[in-house]
Design a protein around this motif. Structure first.
Motif, PDB file in Angstrom:
ATOM      1  N   ARG A 194      -6.787   5.689   5.988  1.00  8.54           N
ATOM      2  CA  ARG A 194      -6.970   4.306   6.501  1.00  8.54           C
ATOM      3  C   ARG A 194      -8.086   4.714   7.409  1.00  8.54           C
ATOM      4  O   ARG A 194      -8.187   5.407   8.350  1.00  8.54           O
TER       5      ARG A 194
ATOM      6  N   GLY B 262     -10.694   2.011   3.804  1.00  2.00           N
ATOM      7  CA  GLY B 262      -9.951   3.412   3.723  1.00  2.00           C
ATOM      8  C   GLY B 262     -10.368   3.938   2.450  1.00  2.00           C
ATOM      9  O   GLY B 262     -11.614   3.602   1.667  1.00  2.00           O
TER      10      GLY B 262
ATOM     11  N   TYR C 266       0.917  -1.259  -0.071  1.00  2.00           N
ATOM     12  CA  TYR C 266      -0.075  -0.132   0.085  1.00  2.00           C
ATOM     13  C   TYR C 266       0.822   1.232  -0.034  1.00  2.00           C
ATOM     14  O   TYR C 266       0.539   2.225  -0.591  1.00  2.00           O
TER      15      TYR C 266
END
Length: 118
Positions: free
Chosen positions: A47, A80, A29
């Protein structure tokens, strides 16, 4: 045009990973966000805490009802968001396909409705 990329994952799957696999997932990520930053398309990203920390509010018969926990009873939860600014839907879909969640969950892509168009 702005689009919201919403990664949807099975929250229990991450918890089942080994610590090294969790670090690899987080690194994926981070690399995705870095790529979007370098391309100049990333506007914001956050997030979310786990779905079980959610509180849901509804108005029923004119009264407010508050429920601890998420509204949806499903294993897959919104994790998120990434707010991006790209020329068109095809570009947004290309970024969504690069999101790590696309390989183990899903990424919902929605265009942002500018305030002046409402």
């Amino acid at each position: 045009m702005e689009y919201l990329l919403m990664p949807i994952n099975d929250s229990s799957a991450f918890a089942a990973l080994s610590p090294s696999q969790q670090r690899e997932g987080i690194a994926a990520y981070a690399a995705f966000m870095e790529a979007m930053g370098k391309a100049g398309v990333l506007r914001d990203a956050k997030r979310l805490r786990p779905a079980e920390t959610a509180t849901t509010v509804r108005i029923r018969s004119g009264k407010s009802e508050v429920q601890n926990g998420p509204y949806a009873e499903t294993r897959e939860q919104l994790g998120g968001y990434f707010l991006i600014d790209v020329p068109d839907l095809d570009a947004a879909l290309a970024w969504a396909a690069r999101c790590p969640a696309a390989s183990h969950g899903a990424v919902e892509v929605r265009p942002i409705w500018p305030q002046q168009e409402m």
